[in-house]
Design an enzyme around this catalytic site. Structure first.
Site, mmCIF file in Angstrom:
data_model
loop_
_atom_site.group_PDB
_atom_site.id
_atom_site.type_symbol
_atom_site.label_atom_id
_atom_site.label_comp_id
_atom_site.label_asym_id
_atom_site.label_seq_id
_atom_site.Cartn_x
_atom_site.Cartn_y
_atom_site.Cartn_z
ATOM 1 N N ASN A 131 -55.712 -7.223 4.917
ATOM 2 C CA ASN A 131 -56.651 -6.654 6.298
ATOM 3 C C ASN A 131 -57.993 -7.480 6.167
ATOM 4 O O ASN A 131 -58.273 -8.114 6.986
ATOM 5 C CB ASN A 131 -56.688 -5.123 6.314
ATOM 6 N N HIS A 152 -57.512 -7.788 11.092
ATOM 7 C CA HIS A 152 -56.744 -6.530 11.735
ATOM 8 C C HIS A 152 -55.404 -7.020 12.352
ATOM 9 O O HIS A 152 -54.339 -6.390 12.346
ATOM 10 C CB HIS A 152 -57.442 -5.708 12.261
ATOM 11 N N ASP A 206 -51.844 -5.655 11.367
ATOM 12 C CA ASP A 206 -50.793 -4.948 12.188
ATOM 13 C C ASP A 206 -49.414 -5.390 12.422
ATOM 14 O O ASP A 206 -48.715 -4.663 12.397
ATOM 15 C CB ASP A 206 -51.519 -5.046 13.749
ATOM 16 N N GLU A 231 -51.560 2.474 5.522
ATOM 17 C CA GLU A 231 -50.554 1.708 5.098
ATOM 18 C C GLU A 231 -49.421 2.909 4.394
ATOM 19 O O GLU A 231 -48.380 2.357 3.885
ATOM 20 C CB GLU A 231 -50.893 0.730 4.096
#
Length: 523
Positions: free
Chosen positions: A404, A409, A413, A439
């Site tokens: 990340n 991000h 995702d 996660e």
């Protein structure tokens, strides 16, 4: 019988002639009053002469449909909104296409019908392809609307202008007809009054007593006529007001005979929803989508005489959810049922969407923590009740935070969505899979012992390890999973205890070097 004197015969003949004239003029007055009444009712009807408003609404609806199409293409609106606009556009055309008001144009304007036919053709084609719940089809239809609608805006404006001219001419003709009817009524009343005066004078000349009796009878007749006319007008106004209230009510209303298939009244909106022609029989059987539901509704109405807030699906194209009320009553001395309903399809859709939002993780589409725990408790209780095997998996993506932080991000995702897809494909339909947060994922496997759960864990771990992602800088990113497995202990009823043991196994997997599966003691 001796012959009557000539003077007496003359007076009798005069009375007969005057009586005949009065009768003829009275009949003429009645006919003139009826003609005036018909014109007044026609002009006062709440739905009369609405063509200009309908043309303006059609022009405005073209703008709204065009704006809805732009919003769909821009991703700011959904397919159902566009489908609704198409249905509204199609519903505005029939009154304008069938109205005779354009016959009153001094110079024919064939382009009006051309414009209406063009819009009708397009709306019919779009209505057949209404993209309910079809985002891809909605975008295709929106693109077509953006091409077809802008050229129609100017003709639609011309349609409003022409409708205004035609309606003005039509109202002028109506006013002239009403003026002629009033003139006829005035002359007839004048003649009637003149003959009445002559007859009254003749009666006065014959006998004072006859004059008094005739005057009294005349007064009584006048009072009776006024009362009848007043009562008739009141009944007509009440009937027109009641029909206007029913036609404009947001509820769909039907007054049905209980003895045959005759409907005393069905609101236009209800006929439109059900697709039933006004000349066709309309019964409760045709109102309900489910025959069994109709039978229960009829029986309950018979037992109680009234029903309130009955939630059901009504027949239509397509069928829709509604709240229905009903009352038993009498019409013209015969049993009947008054039924009215309110469309709650939109509320049902919102409830379904809220239920989905309350139980689903918006990023991965998996069960969220709340829904996972609720269903997991039920699965664990079922396993305990029937003494069946059950196992739990706790899964965590290794080194996800650096992914990340390094790639952003949005990339993270996409990784979570890909992992969720692999986990879904690696489990059975009866298995429960959820995202607990970040996660971290969890799964409940019914009818599964510890060894079988280990096999499932290794399969999904290998499938995730095989994934490969390309970041924006071109580098390759691979993933691994750490998994903790725990089997239900005999007598174990608390889901948090089972998940806690699987979670401790997960931490052992991470402490042991990650990308591995560890188990918790089963017994």
């Amino acid at each position: 019988m001796p012959p009557q004197p000539p003077r007496r015969r003359y007076r009798r003949l005069t009375v007969i002639i005057l009586s005949g004239l009065i009768a003829a003029l009275t009949a003429g007055a009645g006919a003139a009053l009826l003609l005036v009444h018909q014109h007044v009712r026609q002009l006062a009807h709440p739905d009369a002469h609405s063509e200009l408003w309908q043309a303006y609404q059609l022009r405005a609806e073209l703008e709204r449909s065009l704006n809805s199409a732009r919003q769909v293409l821009a991703g700011k609106s959904d397919s159902d909104a566009l489908a609704t606009r198409v249905e509204v556009l199609a519903s505005l055309l029939p009154p304008l296409r069938t109205t005779p008001v354009y016959n009153y144009l001094v110079v024919p304007r064939p382009e009006v019908q051309v414009t209406l036919e063009t819009i009708q053709h397009l709306s019919d084609a779009w209505l057949r392809r209404a993209p309910w719940g079809q985002p891809a089809a909605a975008k295709v239809l929106a693109g077509e609307m953006l091409r077809e609608l802008p050229p129609l805006l100017e003709p639609a404006h011309e349609l409003v202008v022409v409708t205004n001219i035609a309606l003005t001419n039509y109202m002028d003709a109506e006013r002239q007809d009403l003026q002629r009817a009033f003139n006829l009524l005035a002359w007839v009343l004048f003649g009637l009054g003149l003959c009445s005066v002559l007859l009254a004078l003749r009666v006065i000349a014959n006998s004072r007593r006859k004059l008094q009796l005739t005057q009294r009878l005349h007064d009584l007749n006048q009072s009776l006529e006024q009362r009848v006319e007043q009562r008739t007008q009141e009944l007509s106004e009440r009937k027109a007001l009641l029909r206007y209230i029913l036609d404009t009510s947001p509820s769909d209303v039907a007054l049905l005979s209980d003895e045959d298939s005759r409907a005393h009244y069905v609101s236009p909106r209800l006929l439109q929803r059900t697709g039933i022609h006004p000349d066709e029989p309309f019964t409760l059987h045709r109102l309900f989508d489910d025959p069994d539901e109709e039978a229960r509704f009829r029986q309950s109405l018979t037992d109680h005489g009234q029903l309130d807030s009955w939630e059901t699906r009504l027949a239509g194209n397509p069928a829709y959810w509604a709240i229905v009320w009903a009352r038993k009553m009498e019409v013209e001395g015969r049993p009947a049922s008054l039924v009215w309903s309110f469309d709650i399809n939109q509320r049902k859709a919102m409830e379904q969407e809220l239920r989905l939002l309350a139980t689903t993780d918006p990023l991965t589409g998996l069960q969220n923590r709340h829904a996972f725990v609720k269903r997991g408790v039920a699965l664990l209780k079922s396993a305990q009740r029937y003494e069946r095997q059950c196992a739990a998996l706790m899964l965590d993506i290794d080194f996800f935070k650096p992914i990340n932080d390094t790639h952003g991000h949005a990339f993270g995702d996409a990784v979570l969505q890909a992992v969720a897809k692999e986990l879904t494909q690696g489990l059975r339909e009866v298995d429960l899979l959820g995202r607990l947060g970040g996660e971290e994922f969890a799964a409940i496997l019914p009818e599964t012992d510890l060894q079988q759960a280990l096999q499932v864990a290794e399969r999904v771990r290998n499938s995730v390890q095989a994934l490969s992602f390309t970041s924006e800088d071109g580098s390759r990113v691979r993933l691994t999973l750490s998994i903790g497995v725990a089997a239900r202990r005999e007598g174990e009823l608390r889901l948090e205890d089972l998940l806690a043991r699987a979670d401790r196994a997960l931490y052992r997997a991470k402490a042991g070097g990650r990308n591995r599966t560890e188990t918790a003691p089963g017994l």
